[in-house]
Design an enzyme around this catalytic site. Structure first.
Site, PDB file in Angstrom:
ATOM      1  N   LYS A  53       0.842  -1.203   0.000  1.00 50.81           N
ATOM      2  CA  LYS A  53       0.000   0.000   0.000  1.00 50.81           C
ATOM      3  C   LYS A  53       0.875   1.250   0.000  1.00 50.81           C
ATOM      4  O   LYS A  53       0.597   2.211  -0.701  1.00 50.81           O
ATOM      5  CB  LYS A  53      -0.954  -0.023   1.212  1.00 50.81           C
ATOM      6  CG  LYS A  53      -2.082  -1.035   1.015  1.00 50.81           C
ATOM      7  CD  LYS A  53      -2.892  -1.347   2.262  1.00 50.81           C
ATOM      8  CE  LYS A  53      -3.829  -2.514   1.965  1.00 50.81           C
ATOM      9  NZ  LYS A  53      -4.599  -2.965   3.123  1.00 50.81           N
ATOM     10  N   GLN A  97      -4.704  -1.575   9.230  1.00 48.56           N
ATOM     11  CA  GLN A  97      -4.600  -2.912   8.628  1.00 48.56           C
ATOM     12  C   GLN A  97      -5.244  -3.965   9.537  1.00 48.56           C
ATOM     13  O   GLN A  97      -4.939  -4.056  10.705  1.00 48.56           O
ATOM     14  CB  GLN A  97      -3.111  -3.245   8.376  1.00 48.56           C
ATOM     15  CG  GLN A  97      -2.886  -4.552   7.664  1.00 48.56           C
ATOM     16  CD  GLN A  97      -3.480  -4.570   6.255  1.00 48.56           C
ATOM     17  OE1 GLN A  97      -3.305  -3.650   5.483  1.00 48.56           O
ATOM     18  NE2 GLN A  97      -4.199  -5.628   5.930  1.00 48.56           N
ATOM     19  N   ASP A 120     -11.149   2.609   3.532  1.00 49.03           N
ATOM     20  CA  ASP A 120     -11.452   1.179   3.381  1.00 49.03           C
ATOM     21  C   ASP A 120     -12.954   0.963   3.148  1.00 49.03           C
ATOM     22  O   ASP A 120     -13.372  -0.114   2.735  1.00 49.03           O
ATOM     23  CB  ASP A 120     -11.040   0.417   4.661  1.00 49.03           C
ATOM     24  CG  ASP A 120      -9.765  -0.394   4.462  1.00 49.03           C
ATOM     25  OD1 ASP A 120      -9.451  -0.715   3.301  1.00 49.03           O
ATOM     26  OD2 ASP A 120      -9.100  -0.699   5.469  1.00 49.03           O
TER      27      ASP A 120
END
Ligand code: NDP
Length: 288
Positions: A53, A97, A120
């Site tokens: 990422k 995460q 997200d």
């Protein structure tokens, strides 16, 4: 005849290149896109995801802020960091995460992220917005599937009016996938572990999307001749090799188009995360 391969590597590279150009335009106007990436603990798979990422941020021209916290970080400390990032004007997107260590409540963490920075797309506000057709952030993997369908096969796939069967109903893949396909005017069926006659249900699909997490479960007898098959699964087979939920070699002989694993849905997730970050920065700039 063998199916057309929908190449997720290629399509994700196109999306990242488009974002790189658009980011340069923003930069010229004095707007920088910044993603804060938070990792708790040393899970090797999570470390790889986070590294990828950050690499993608660098490629498209975003700034990334990295917070790598020890596994014993308390929920309170993590929530304090999120609160600080929520309040920072120079942070556009916040990514924590998953999975988190078991002593931290993931829902509490997701709920703590400012929905306008929730790149997200997991916050209930964003899920609700998707449900009622309002602007928000969409979970990256299902958003990536939509791009594969729109850009794959030279743009010749039509979704409207098609029978779409999604196998899997998780909050991050199956459910948002169903809402997105509905938004595209498909006729949607969501199947799961309690679905009766799964094979027959899957065989109805013009577009079959597998998000189960069971290696090569969707064999040729689940697939209608000429169907488009999207494989979200990421599994390891008995030899430890990466594979999807679809028995690729046999299904590609029946389907008209198919995504491989690796190189299908996987690379799209990061591209769509980058897209959400870009959108977050644009929306913030518009509000000023
Ligand atoms: P979950 O485990 O959260 O959900 C799996 C779903 O599959 C559940 O709804 C479950 O049904 C259903 N299911 C399980 N077994 C069967 C069965 N035998 N028949 C029918 N349905 C079944 O997984 P995720 O949604 O998080 O992920 C699914 C897959 O996608 C995994 O392989 C994951 O690694 C992969 N993935 C890939 C991503 C990418 O970037 N490509 C991103 C995210 C996930 P029930 O609800 O009844 O239990």
């Amino acid at each position: 005849m063998s199916a057309t391969i929908i190449d997720g590597k290629l399509i994700s590279a196109q999306i990242k290149d488009e974002l790189k150009e658009k980011t340069a335009v923003l930069k010229a106007k004095g707007i920088e896109v910044t993603l804060a990436v938070v990792l708790v603990g040393e899970d090797p798979a999570s470390q790889v995801y986070v590294r990828n990422k950050k690499k993608a941020c660098e490629y498209v021209g975003f700034k990334s802020l990295s917070y790598e916290l020890p596994a014993e970080t308390s929920q309170e400390e993590l929530l304090k960091l999120i609160d600080e990032l929520n309040g920072r004007d120079d942070v556009d997107g916040i990514l924590v995460q998953m999975p988190l260590p078991s002593h931290i409540n993931e829902k509490a963490v997701i709920d703590a992220i400012d929905p306008s920075k929730d790149v997200d797309g997991f916050h209930p506000m964003n899920v609700g917005a998707l449900c009622i057709g309002e602007e928000g952030f969409v979970s990256c993997t299902p958003a990536g599937v939509i791009q594969l369908l729109k850009r794959g096969c030279e743009g010749n796939i039509s979704i409207a009016g098609k029978e779409c069967v999604i196998v899997g109903r998780s909050n991050i893949v199956g459910k948002p996938m169903a809402l997105l396909m509905l938004r595209e005017n498909a006729t949607v069926t969501v199947a799961h572990s309690k679905t009766a006659n799964l094979k027959e249900v899957c065989k109805r699909a013009d577009i079959l999307i597998a998000a189960v997490g069971k290696a090569s479960m969707i064999t040729a007898d689940y697939v209608k001749e000429g169907a488009i098959v999207i494989d979200v699964g990421i599994n390891r087979n008995a030899d430890g090799k990466l594979c999807g939920d679809v028995a690729y070699d046999e299904v590609k002989e029946i389907a008209s188009a198919i995504t491989p694993v690796p190189g299908g849905v996987g690379p799209m997730t990061i591209a769509m995360l980058m897209n959400n970050c870009y959108e977050a920065a644009v929306r913030k700039a518009q509000e000023k």
